[in-house]
Design a protein around this motif. Structure first.
Motif, PDB file in Angstrom:
ATOM      1  N   ARG A 263      -6.635  20.929  -6.040  1.00 57.49           N
ATOM      2  CA  ARG A 263      -7.031  21.058  -4.635  1.00 57.49           C
ATOM      3  C   ARG A 263      -7.591  19.746  -4.105  1.00 57.49           C
ATOM      4  O   ARG A 263      -7.370  19.378  -2.951  1.00 57.49           O
ATOM      5  CB  ARG A 263      -8.083  22.173  -4.493  1.00 57.49           C
ATOM      6  N   GLU A 264      -8.329  19.055  -4.949  1.00 53.73           N
ATOM      7  CA  GLU A 264      -8.891  17.770  -4.537  1.00 53.73           C
ATOM      8  C   GLU A 264      -7.774  16.767  -4.223  1.00 53.73           C
ATOM      9  O   GLU A 264      -7.852  16.031  -3.223  1.00 53.73           O
ATOM     10  CB  GLU A 264      -9.781  17.220  -5.653  1.00 53.73           C
ATOM     11  N   GLU A 265      -6.759  16.745  -5.075  1.00 53.38           N
ATOM     12  CA  GLU A 265      -5.658  15.807  -4.853  1.00 53.38           C
ATOM     13  C   GLU A 265      -4.854  16.173  -3.609  1.00 53.38           C
ATOM     14  O   GLU A 265      -4.396  15.302  -2.870  1.00 53.38           O
ATOM     15  CB  GLU A 265      -4.740  15.763  -6.088  1.00 53.38           C
ATOM     16  N   ARG A 266      -4.703  17.462  -3.354  1.00 50.95           N
ATOM     17  CA  ARG A 266      -3.991  17.899  -2.144  1.00 50.95           C
ATOM     18  C   ARG A 266      -4.775  17.493  -0.906  1.00 50.95           C
ATOM     19  O   ARG A 266      -4.201  17.095   0.110  1.00 50.95           O
ATOM     20  CB  ARG A 266      -3.799  19.414  -2.169  1.00 50.95           C
ATOM     21  N   ALA A 267      -6.126  17.575  -1.001  1.00 49.27           N
ATOM     22  CA  ALA A 267      -6.964  17.183   0.139  1.00 49.27           C
ATOM     23  C   ALA A 267      -6.843  15.692   0.443  1.00 49.27           C
ATOM     24  O   ALA A 267      -7.091  15.261   1.573  1.00 49.27           O
ATOM     25  CB  ALA A 267      -8.418  17.553  -0.142  1.00 49.27           C
ATOM     26  N   LYS A 268      -6.458  14.900  -0.546  1.00 46.47           N
ATOM     27  CA  LYS A 268      -6.275  13.464  -0.346  1.00 46.47           C
ATOM     28  C   LYS A 268      -4.924  13.131   0.279  1.00 46.47           C
ATOM     29  O   LYS A 268      -4.632  11.972   0.554  1.00 46.47           O
ATOM     30  CB  LYS A 268      -6.394  12.728  -1.679  1.00 46.47           C
ATOM     31  N   GLY A 269      -4.085  14.156   0.427  1.00 42.90           N
ATOM     32  CA  GLY A 269      -2.780  13.919   1.029  1.00 42.90           C
ATOM     33  C   GLY A 269      -1.640  13.874   0.041  1.00 42.90           C
ATOM     34  O   GLY A 269      -0.491  13.604   0.421  1.00 42.90           O
ATOM     35  N   ARG A 270      -1.902  14.127  -1.218  1.00 37.24           N
ATOM     36  CA  ARG A 270      -0.825  14.152  -2.211  1.00 37.24           C
ATOM     37  C   ARG A 270       0.118  15.316  -1.919  1.00 37.24           C
ATOM     38  O   ARG A 270      -0.313  16.365  -1.431  1.00 37.24           O
ATOM     39  CB  ARG A 270      -1.399  14.347  -3.612  1.00 37.24           C
ATOM     40  N   ASP A 271       1.375  15.149  -2.274  1.00 30.23           N
ATOM     41  CA  ASP A 271       2.278  16.290  -2.162  1.00 30.23           C
ATOM     42  C   ASP A 271       2.006  17.242  -3.322  1.00 30.23           C
ATOM     43  O   ASP A 271       1.311  16.902  -4.286  1.00 30.23           O
ATOM     44  CB  ASP A 271       3.747  15.850  -2.135  1.00 30.23           C
ATOM     45  N   LYS A 272       2.567  18.434  -3.229  1.00 31.97           N
ATOM     46  CA  LYS A 272       2.254  19.491  -4.190  1.00 31.97           C
ATOM     47  C   LYS A 272       2.563  19.073  -5.626  1.00 31.97           C
ATOM     48  O   LYS A 272       1.731  19.231  -6.532  1.00 31.97           O
ATOM     49  CB  LYS A 272       3.041  20.761  -3.831  1.00 31.97           C
ATOM     50  N   ARG A 273       3.737  18.517  -5.834  1.00 28.06           N
ATOM     51  CA  ARG A 273       4.153  18.148  -7.186  1.00 28.06           C
ATOM     52  C   ARG A 273       3.255  17.062  -7.760  1.00 28.06           C
ATOM     53  O   ARG A 273       2.842  17.126  -8.915  1.00 28.06           O
ATOM     54  CB  ARG A 273       5.608  17.693  -7.163  1.00 28.06           C
ATOM     55  N   ARG A 274       2.941  16.069  -6.934  1.00 26.99           N
ATOM     56  CA  ARG A 274       2.130  14.951  -7.413  1.00 26.99           C
ATOM     57  C   ARG A 274       0.704  15.407  -7.734  1.00 26.99           C
ATOM     58  O   ARG A 274       0.101  14.971  -8.715  1.00 26.99           O
ATOM     59  CB  ARG A 274       2.095  13.852  -6.343  1.00 26.99           C
ATOM     60  N   ALA A 275       0.170  16.318  -6.913  1.00 29.91           N
ATOM     61  CA  ALA A 275      -1.181  16.825  -7.152  1.00 29.91           C
ATOM     62  C   ALA A 275      -1.249  17.573  -8.483  1.00 29.91           C
ATOM     63  O   ALA A 275      -2.218  17.437  -9.239  1.00 29.91           O
ATOM     64  CB  ALA A 275      -1.604  17.743  -6.010  1.00 29.91           C
ATOM     65  N   ILE A 276      -0.222  18.352  -8.772  1.00 28.35           N
ATOM     66  CA  ILE A 276      -0.185  19.091 -10.036  1.00 28.35           C
ATOM     67  C   ILE A 276      -0.064  18.132 -11.209  1.00 28.35           C
ATOM     68  O   ILE A 276      -0.712  18.309 -12.250  1.00 28.35           O
ATOM     69  CB  ILE A 276       0.977  20.104 -10.041  1.00 28.35           C
ATOM     70  N   GLU A 277       0.739  17.086 -11.060  1.00 30.55           N
ATOM     71  CA  GLU A 277       0.900  16.105 -12.132  1.00 30.55           C
ATOM     72  C   GLU A 277      -0.428  15.412 -12.451  1.00 30.55           C
ATOM     73  O   GLU A 277      -0.780  15.218 -13.614  1.00 30.55           O
ATOM     74  CB  GLU A 277       1.947  15.063 -11.739  1.00 30.55           C
ATOM     75  N   ILE A 278      -1.169  15.054 -11.397  1.00 31.27           N
ATOM     76  CA  ILE A 278      -2.455  14.388 -11.606  1.00 31.27           C
ATOM     77  C   ILE A 278      -3.457  15.359 -12.241  1.00 31.27           C
ATOM     78  O   ILE A 278      -4.210  14.992 -13.153  1.00 31.27           O
ATOM     79  CB  ILE A 278      -3.004  13.831 -10.283  1.00 31.27           C
ATOM     80  N   ALA A 279      -3.464  16.605 -11.784  1.00 29.19           N
ATOM     81  CA  ALA A 279      -4.358  17.610 -12.375  1.00 29.19           C
ATOM     82  C   ALA A 279      -4.025  17.821 -13.850  1.00 29.19           C
ATOM     83  O   ALA A 279      -4.923  17.956 -14.694  1.00 29.19           O
ATOM     84  CB  ALA A 279      -4.246  18.931 -11.614  1.00 29.19           C
ATOM     85  N   ALA A 280      -2.733  17.827 -14.169  1.00 31.57           N
ATOM     86  CA  ALA A 280      -2.321  18.001 -15.562  1.00 31.57           C
ATOM     87  C   ALA A 280      -2.745  16.811 -16.413  1.00 31.57           C
ATOM     88  O   ALA A 280      -3.192  16.966 -17.556  1.00 31.57           O
ATOM     89  CB  ALA A 280      -0.806  18.194 -15.635  1.00 31.57           C
ATOM     90  N   ALA A 281      -2.599  15.599 -15.851  1.00 37.12           N
ATOM     91  CA  ALA A 281      -2.922  14.385 -16.608  1.00 37.12           C
ATOM     92  C   ALA A 281      -4.418  14.201 -16.803  1.00 37.12           C
ATOM     93  O   ALA A 281      -4.846  13.573 -17.775  1.00 37.12           O
ATOM     94  CB  ALA A 281      -2.347  13.163 -15.890  1.00 37.12           C
ATOM     95  N   THR A 282      -5.227  14.762 -15.919  1.00 41.84           N
ATOM     96  CA  THR A 282      -6.679  14.546 -15.982  1.00 41.84           C
ATOM     97  C   THR A 282      -7.411  15.802 -16.474  1.00 41.84           C
ATOM     98  O   THR A 282      -7.858  15.858 -17.611  1.00 41.84           O
ATOM     99  CB  THR A 282      -7.202  14.136 -14.598  1.00 41.84           C
TER     100      THR A 282
END
Length: 747
Positions: A263-282
């Motif tokens: 949700r934090e990454e989506r709030a920054k403007g990331r697209d759905k796929r990219r936000a999930i990738e970052i959440a998975a990596a972190t």
């Protein structure tokens, strides 16, 4: 782009969401179906014992004794000098015998007036009517109600006497049913409390439901897997309750870590796929490290050599493992499928959920742009005055830990049962009248034929010498197995069954009486079992502690490539566990919480609880530590100074850590409502430790010590340079520039 394991798995699941969901559903269904089909193999009584008690229990189990549920009826005058010789007393005993026999559910009724009399106290004012329930002892509690009713009618007819029934069947029915209701109530409370906190954390129904659903499916599948593995290593019946407790806590926590970051990454403007990738990596990677650490901690219980602990380890490892797998696989798939609908406050455009006022933790904690102003305000003085913060917070925890040096353990007994249970008072009256009669020492002796005149004489000699010591007393019972190869001798012992007097009596039987009369015999029973358990625990405790601490240290060292981080994490966790022990002593041993919690202190902590709490708390405490440190290290690797990274890490994880801690505290605290003091102690101990850990340790001690150490936090000796370089963030080339702009984040 470098990709860690969690990122690879999460990325695949997000891209193949339907396959990931299908595989997870199939796994949960298959595990549940197979588990129900094979059934869980519960351990035999002797498998939870150690030493001489275990040998005695195994002899009994293999001897083919009929499983009998024995019952007694206490008969004594309420006042006056009435004795067993008086006609009124004799008539009451005769009425009890007639009434219980009339039910058709009992056999072998014995009174003080029979050829083989039941025991009578020296003052002749108290006796027992003894009998056995017909049929299998395991199911006797289902047939004992007519007997209880019959005894109640006799009591009504003789108001001047106390006529009360107790025994394994009546206790199983009256106490067992109450405890079962307690657990059902605790479980029913846990889910709505968890859901309510998640609604406050996310402000969205779907976001609140997903963690609960994932945790429950992990528990279902782990329970099914336990049924399979239990046939290799039998488990205690309480294992499923422990699994629910731990599974709900870690399952929800792991989902929280993941969803909050997405949700934090989506709030920054990331697209759905990219936000999930970052959440998975972190967050996904933090979940993996945390899960492995928890599993390692739980595995320490295998080293105790005790069947109950080993079963707990088996169950908790399975539920944590399934929770980790679910978080890394099905959760990214669900987030990919749901998308931004996970934030919706309206169902089908009509029904607004409980977050209508938007009073969420994010608002309470002042979370904006992933940062908490509330925790940021706390970080300010902590980081400005780190020495004062360490002294005050450390002093508070040390002060709480000091009472732990006076911790005294004791075995569970009837005093553990809290609440208005008349049968518990009956057991206590029987024990006062016939010390050790409720829970006698049990001597198991094996021979080619235990019915020969010579062997019978040896048993009589044992009885004479045991009673002559002054440490044993009537009643003495002798039971022979069908093959006449094993004799079971029950003999009352002085003391409460858990005190030094009872322990000395067991030593006397084992070291003096048995060698002189029945060489090769083994002693079990409550007092003997408690002694052997404590001896085994004393021997294995250093091994368990050393194993857990060493492996946790190695895991943290590899994960963060820092000797200081690993050592400090161990020390902080030990401090929080010690403080929790201190709280237990103050509340349950000293009795300072009796009025608030509604219990009566026994002056001891249940003997198996300290080790269990250490393992569980050490594992769960790593959840927050790994999650916060991962975020701090991620920021540090992106160019922030240590102080800036600490501020950023604490503020950005504040909402999720607060929510996760509240869930754990609330779930654990529900166990304080149970009728057994042991579970009250477990619930309060876990809740207190998590509360201490998530506030004083993580919000004050962790940042203050990191500020004091500065870049030394990341010290790694050159000779450890071969350790793998693991990424704590997402190393994509398009990483956010705003996370590189330190002032914007920490100002």
């Amino acid at each position: 782009m470098k990709r860690n394991f969690a990122a690879s798995v999460g990325g695949w699941s997000a891209r193949h969401r339907w396959w990931a969901l299908l595989i997870w559903v199939a796994f949960v269904a298959a595990a549940t179906f197979v588990g129900n089909a094979v059934g869980t193999a519960e351990m035999k009584d002797y498998e939870g014992m150690n030493g001489d008690s275990r040998q005695a229990g195994q002899i009994y189990d293999e001897a083919g004794f009929k499983n009998v549920a024995d019952e007694v009826v206490l008969v004594q005058p309420r006042s006056g000098a009435l004795t067993v010789k008086d006609p009124g007393f004799r008539q009451a005993v005769a009425d009890v015998k007639s009434a219980v026999e009339a039910t058709g559910q009992v056999e072998h009724v014995r009174t003080p007036y029979d050829r083989e009399p039941s025991p009578v106290t020296e003052d002749q004012r108290t006796t027992l009517v003894q009998f056995d329930m017909k049929g299998d002892g395991d199911t006797a509690e289902k047939r004992v109600q007519p007997v209880l009713n019959a005894v109640a009618r006799v009591q009504k007819a003789h108001p001047g006497l106390r006529i009360e029934e107790a025994g394994s069947a009546s206790a199983g029915k009256l106490i067992g049913e109450a405890i079962d209701k307690d657990f059902v109530r605790a479980e029913q409370l846990s889910l709505p409390i968890t859901l309510g906190i998640l609604l406050a954390a996310f402000g969205a129904l779907l976001a609140a439901l997903v963690p609960v659903a994932l945790a429950m499916t992990a528990i279902f599948s782990a329970t099914g897997l336990l049924a399979l593995t239990s046939h290799l290593l039998h488990v205690d019946s309480a294992t499923s309750n422990v699994m629910l407790l731990i599974g709900l806590a870690v399952g929800v926590d792991y989902s929280l870590f993941y969803i909050m970051r997405e949700r934090e990454e989506r709030a920054k403007g990331r697209d759905k796929r990219r936000a999930i990738e970052i959440a998975a990596a972190t967050s996904g990677r933090a979940v993996l490290i945390s899960g492995i650490t928890v599993i390692v901690a739980m595995a320490g219980m295998f080293l105790t050599g005790n069947g109950t602990f080993m079963g707990f380890a088996e169950g908790t490892i399975l539920v944590v493992l399934t929770a980790v797998v679910g978080s890394l696989t099905v959760l990214p798939a669900l987030l990919s499928l749901i998308g931004d609908k996970i934030n919706a406050r309206v169902i089908h455009g009509t029904v607004r959920v409980l977050t209508r006022g938007r009073v969420t933790w994010r608002r309470i904690l002042g979370v904006r742009g992933g940062q908490s102003r509330f925790w940021g305000a706390i970080m300010g003085p902590v980081l400005r005055h780190p020495v004062v913060s360490v002294v005050l917070a450390g002093g508070l925890l040390i002060g709480l830990a000091i009472p732990a040096f006076g911790l005294k353990t004791g075995a569970q007994n009837i005093d553990d049962l809290q609440g208005d249970y008349s049968i518990a008072e009956t057991f206590k009256r029987i024990d006062r009248a016939f010390p050790g009669g409720n829970d006698p020492a049990v001597v198991m002796v094996k021979a080619a034929d235990v019915t020969t005149p010579q062997f019978t004489a040896s048993i009589q000699n044992f009885k004479r010498q045991a009673l002559a010591t002054g440490e044993a007393n009537e009643p003495v019972t002798v039971t022979i197995n069908p093959d006449k190869t094993v004799a079971r001798i029950g003999i009352g012992i002085k003391g409460t069954g858990t005190d030094a007097v009872s322990e000395h009596a067991i030593h006397t039987l084992r070291e003096k009486v048995i060698p002189a009369t029945l060489p090769g015999a083994h002693v079990t029973g409550s007092a003997a079992g408690s002694m052997d358990f404590n001896d085994q625990l004393t021997r294995t405790l250093p091994l368990v502690f050393g194993f857990v601490l060493l492996l946790a240290f190695v895991l943290l060292l590899i994960s963060f490539r820092s000797l200081v981080v690993a050592v400090k994490a161990i020390l902080l966790n030990l401090l929080s566990v010690a403080a929790a022990y201190g709280v237990l002593v103050l509340v349950f041993q000293k009795g300072y919480g009796e009025g608030v919690l509604g219990f009566h202190s026994t002056g001891t902590i249940t003997n198996w609880l300290p080790l269990f709490l250490f393992v569980i708390l050490f594992g769960l405490s790593m959840d927050y530590h790994v999650f916060i440190l991962s975020r701090i290290r991620e920021a540090y690797d992106k160019g922030m100074t240590t102080e800036e990274a600490v501020t950023f890490g604490i503020r950005s994880t504040a909402a999720v850590v607060t929510s996760a801690a509240l869930i754990m505290v609330a779930v654990f605290a529900t166990f304080a409502t149970l009728s057994l003091l042991t579970f009250m102690q477990m619930g309060i101990g876990l809740a207190a430790a998590i509360l201490i850990d998530a506030t004083i340790v993580r919000a004050v001690l962790l940042p203050a010590t990191m500020k004091l150490l500065g870049d030394w936090n990341w010290y790694l000796p050159r000779w450890l340079g071969w350790l793998p370089q693991l990424s704590h963030g997402d190393d994509a080339e398009d990483a956010d520039e705003d996370e590189r702009r330190v002032p914007a984040l920490v100002g």
